[in-house]
Design a protein around this motif. Structure first.
Motif, PDB file in Angstrom:
ATOM      1  N   GLY A   8       0.813  -1.199   0.000  1.00  0.00           N
ATOM      2  CA  GLY A   8       0.000   0.000   0.000  1.00  0.00           C
ATOM      3  C   GLY A   8       0.848   1.250   0.000  1.00  0.00           C
ATOM      4  O   GLY A   8       2.056   1.189  -0.233  1.00  0.00           O
ATOM      5  N   LEU A   9       0.191   2.367   0.268  1.00  0.00           N
ATOM      6  CA  LEU A   9       0.854   3.665   0.334  1.00  0.00           C
ATOM      7  C   LEU A   9       1.097   4.020   1.795  1.00  0.00           C
ATOM      8  O   LEU A   9       0.171   3.949   2.616  1.00  0.00           O
ATOM      9  N   VAL A  10       2.320   4.397   2.101  1.00  0.00           N
ATOM     10  CA  VAL A  10       2.659   4.759   3.474  1.00  0.00           C
ATOM     11  C   VAL A  10       3.603   5.953   3.439  1.00  0.00           C
ATOM     12  O   VAL A  10       4.383   6.115   2.484  1.00  0.00           O
ATOM     13  N   GLN A  11       3.539   6.770   4.461  1.00  0.00           N
ATOM     14  CA  GLN A  11       4.420   7.927   4.543  1.00  0.00           C
ATOM     15  C   GLN A  11       5.817   7.506   4.987  1.00  0.00           C
ATOM     16  O   GLN A  11       5.970   6.482   5.674  1.00  0.00           O
ATOM     17  N   PRO A  12       6.821   8.282   4.638  1.00  0.00           N
ATOM     18  CA  PRO A  12       8.170   7.980   5.126  1.00  0.00           C
ATOM     19  C   PRO A  12       8.179   7.878   6.648  1.00  0.00           C
ATOM     20  O   PRO A  12       7.543   8.675   7.347  1.00  0.00           O
ATOM     21  N   GLY A  13       8.894   6.881   7.134  1.00  0.00           N
ATOM     22  CA  GLY A  13       8.937   6.618   8.568  1.00  0.00           C
ATOM     23  C   GLY A  13       7.858   5.669   9.044  1.00  0.00           C
ATOM     24  O   GLY A  13       7.895   5.212  10.195  1.00  0.00           O
ATOM     25  N   GLY A  14       6.912   5.360   8.179  1.00  0.00           N
ATOM     26  CA  GLY A  14       5.826   4.475   8.555  1.00  0.00           C
ATOM     27  C   GLY A  14       6.186   3.009   8.448  1.00  0.00           C
ATOM     28  O   GLY A  14       7.334   2.645   8.151  1.00  0.00           O
ATOM     29  N   SER A  15       5.188   2.164   8.687  1.00  0.00           N
ATOM     30  CA  SER A  15       5.394   0.714   8.704  1.00  0.00           C
ATOM     31  C   SER A  15       4.336   0.016   7.877  1.00  0.00           C
ATOM     32  O   SER A  15       3.212   0.509   7.729  1.00  0.00           O
ATOM     33  N   LEU A  16       4.711  -1.127   7.361  1.00  0.00           N
ATOM     34  CA  LEU A  16       3.791  -2.045   6.691  1.00  0.00           C
ATOM     35  C   LEU A  16       4.216  -3.455   7.032  1.00  0.00           C
ATOM     36  O   LEU A  16       5.400  -3.716   7.256  1.00  0.00           O
ATOM     37  N   ARG A  17       3.248  -4.358   7.021  1.00  0.00           N
ATOM     38  CA  ARG A  17       3.576  -5.777   7.150  1.00  0.00           C
ATOM     39  C   ARG A  17       3.040  -6.504   5.937  1.00  0.00           C
ATOM     40  O   ARG A  17       1.830  -6.515   5.690  1.00  0.00           O
ATOM     41  N   LEU A  18       3.937  -7.101   5.205  1.00  0.00           N
ATOM     42  CA  LEU A  18       3.561  -7.912   4.057  1.00  0.00           C
ATOM     43  C   LEU A  18       3.351  -9.360   4.503  1.00  0.00           C
ATOM     44  O   LEU A  18       4.050  -9.847   5.390  1.00  0.00           O
ATOM     45  N   SER A  19       2.390  -9.995   3.864  1.00  0.00           N
ATOM     46  CA  SER A  19       2.114 -11.403   4.142  1.00  0.00           C
ATOM     47  C   SER A  19       2.273 -12.211   2.866  1.00  0.00           C
ATOM     48  O   SER A  19       1.999 -11.720   1.765  1.00  0.00           O
ATOM     49  N   CYS A  20       2.678 -13.451   3.037  1.00  0.00           N
ATOM     50  CA  CYS A  20       2.812 -14.369   1.910  1.00  0.00           C
ATOM     51  C   CYS A  20       2.159 -15.679   2.325  1.00  0.00           C
ATOM     52  O   CYS A  20       2.641 -16.342   3.263  1.00  0.00           O
ATOM     53  N   VAL A  21       1.067 -16.035   1.653  1.00  0.00           N
ATOM     54  CA  VAL A  21       0.414 -17.315   1.891  1.00  0.00           C
ATOM     55  C   VAL A  21       1.041 -18.342   0.974  1.00  0.00           C
ATOM     56  O   VAL A  21       1.110 -18.141  -0.240  1.00  0.00           O
ATOM     57  N   VAL A  22       1.467 -19.441   1.568  1.00  0.00           N
ATOM     58  CA  VAL A  22       2.158 -20.486   0.816  1.00  0.00           C
ATOM     59  C   VAL A  22       1.261 -21.712   0.738  1.00  0.00           C
ATOM     60  O   VAL A  22       0.725 -22.151   1.755  1.00  0.00           O
ATOM     61  N   SER A  23       1.122 -22.270  -0.434  1.00  0.00           N
ATOM     62  CA  SER A  23       0.357 -23.509  -0.569  1.00  0.00           C
ATOM     63  C   SER A  23       1.079 -24.449  -1.529  1.00  0.00           C
ATOM     64  O   SER A  23       1.801 -24.003  -2.414  1.00  0.00           O
ATOM     65  N   GLY A  24       0.884 -25.708  -1.305  1.00  0.00           N
ATOM     66  CA  GLY A  24       1.503 -26.698  -2.171  1.00  0.00           C
ATOM     67  C   GLY A  24       2.830 -27.219  -1.669  1.00  0.00           C
ATOM     68  O   GLY A  24       3.365 -28.185  -2.209  1.00  0.00           O
ATOM     69  N   PHE A  25       3.398 -26.620  -0.650  1.00  0.00           N
ATOM     70  CA  PHE A  25       4.628 -27.110  -0.043  1.00  0.00           C
ATOM     71  C   PHE A  25       4.697 -26.551   1.368  1.00  0.00           C
ATOM     72  O   PHE A  25       3.985 -25.603   1.709  1.00  0.00           O
ATOM     73  N   THR A  26       5.534 -27.142   2.183  1.00  0.00           N
ATOM     74  CA  THR A  26       5.555 -26.769   3.589  1.00  0.00           C
ATOM     75  C   THR A  26       6.790 -25.945   3.927  1.00  0.00           C
ATOM     76  O   THR A  26       7.856 -26.087   3.315  1.00  0.00           O
ATOM     77  N   LEU A  27       6.640 -25.115   4.924  1.00  0.00           N
ATOM     78  CA  LEU A  27       7.733 -24.266   5.374  1.00  0.00           C
ATOM     79  C   LEU A  27       8.739 -25.044   6.209  1.00  0.00           C
ATOM     80  O   LEU A  27       9.779 -24.504   6.569  1.00  0.00           O
ATOM     81  N   ASP A  28       8.410 -26.304   6.513  1.00  0.00           N
ATOM     82  CA  ASP A  28       9.371 -27.138   7.224  1.00  0.00           C
ATOM     83  C   ASP A  28      10.605 -27.400   6.373  1.00  0.00           C
ATOM     84  O   ASP A  28      11.679 -27.652   6.914  1.00  0.00           O
ATOM     85  N   VAL A  29      10.432 -27.363   5.062  1.00  0.00           N
ATOM     86  CA  VAL A  29      11.487 -27.817   4.158  1.00  0.00           C
ATOM     87  C   VAL A  29      12.075 -26.682   3.326  1.00  0.00           C
ATOM     88  O   VAL A  29      13.261 -26.663   3.055  1.00  0.00           O
ATOM     89  N   TRP A  30      11.236 -25.731   2.943  1.00  0.00           N
ATOM     90  CA  TRP A  30      11.660 -24.742   1.957  1.00  0.00           C
ATOM     91  C   TRP A  30      12.020 -23.401   2.566  1.00  0.00           C
ATOM     92  O   TRP A  30      11.469 -22.994   3.578  1.00  0.00           O
ATOM     93  N   THR A  31      12.919 -22.710   1.908  1.00  0.00           N
ATOM     94  CA  THR A  31      13.267 -21.332   2.234  1.00  0.00           C
ATOM     95  C   THR A  31      12.310 -20.392   1.514  1.00  0.00           C
ATOM     96  O   THR A  31      11.942 -20.637   0.360  1.00  0.00           O
ATOM     97  N   ILE A  32      11.911 -19.336   2.190  1.00  0.00           N
ATOM     98  CA  ILE A  32      11.102 -18.308   1.561  1.00  0.00           C
ATOM     99  C   ILE A  32      11.893 -17.004   1.518  1.00  0.00           C
ATOM    100  O   ILE A  32      12.443 -16.579   2.525  1.00  0.00           O
ATOM    101  N   GLY A  33      11.949 -16.431   0.340  1.00  0.00           N
ATOM    102  CA  GLY A  33      12.653 -15.173   0.158  1.00  0.00           C
ATOM    103  C   GLY A  33      11.697 -14.042  -0.163  1.00  0.00           C
ATOM    104  O   GLY A  33      10.616 -14.259  -0.723  1.00  0.00           O
ATOM    105  N   TRP A  34      12.104 -12.851   0.202  1.00  0.00           N
ATOM    106  CA  TRP A  34      11.398 -11.634  -0.185  1.00  0.00           C
ATOM    107  C   TRP A  34      12.297 -10.834  -1.122  1.00  0.00           C
ATOM    108  O   TRP A  34      13.466 -10.609  -0.814  1.00  0.00           O
TER     109      TRP A  34
END
Length: 122
Positions: A8-34
């Motif tokens: 979204g749009l945020v002012q300088p100094g502000g915060s955001l939290r991005l989310s990533c929903v993963v399906s088809g494989f588990t986080l036990d095994v795979w690395t997730i990158g941003w």
């Protein structure tokens, strides 16, 4: 499949939290990158979190250290990127991706989400 949200749009100094929903494989095994890509620039690795089997280690590119934090919820197959003290230069499309090793190089990742726009402006 990976699906990002939270941009979204945020002012300088502000915060955001991005989310990533993963399906088809588990986080036990795979690395997730941003990753992020600003207009006219190459895609840049921002952060990654390794699999639980690899102790969920986290890595950051220098420009976001101390401001961004990656985390995950294995039970719900979610990965988050908390972004604080945002700057205009953080403006980009942000992507999450699945890979096999801890790396901030996009060549290490096989599957990608569609991206979410982050705009930092006053």
């Amino acid at each position: 499949q990976l699906v990002e949200s939270g941009g979204g749009l945020v002012q300088p100094g502000g915060s955001l939290r991005l989310s990533c929903v993963v399906s088809g494989f588990t986080l036990d095994v795979w690395t997730i990158g941003w990753f992020r890509q600003a207009p006219g620039k190459e895609r840049e690795g921002v952060s990654c979190i390794t699999s639980s089997m690899s102790d969920s280690k986290t890595y950051y590119t220098d420009s976001v250290k101390g401001r961004f934090a990656v985390s995950k919820d294995d039970l719900n197959n979610m990965v988050y990127l908390q972004m604080n003290s945002l700057k205009p230069k953080d403006t980009a499309v942000y992507y999450c991706a699945e890979g096999r090793v801890a790396s901030l190089a996009d060549i290490a990742y096989d599957y990608w989400g569609q991206g979410t726009q982050v705009t930092v402006a006053s």
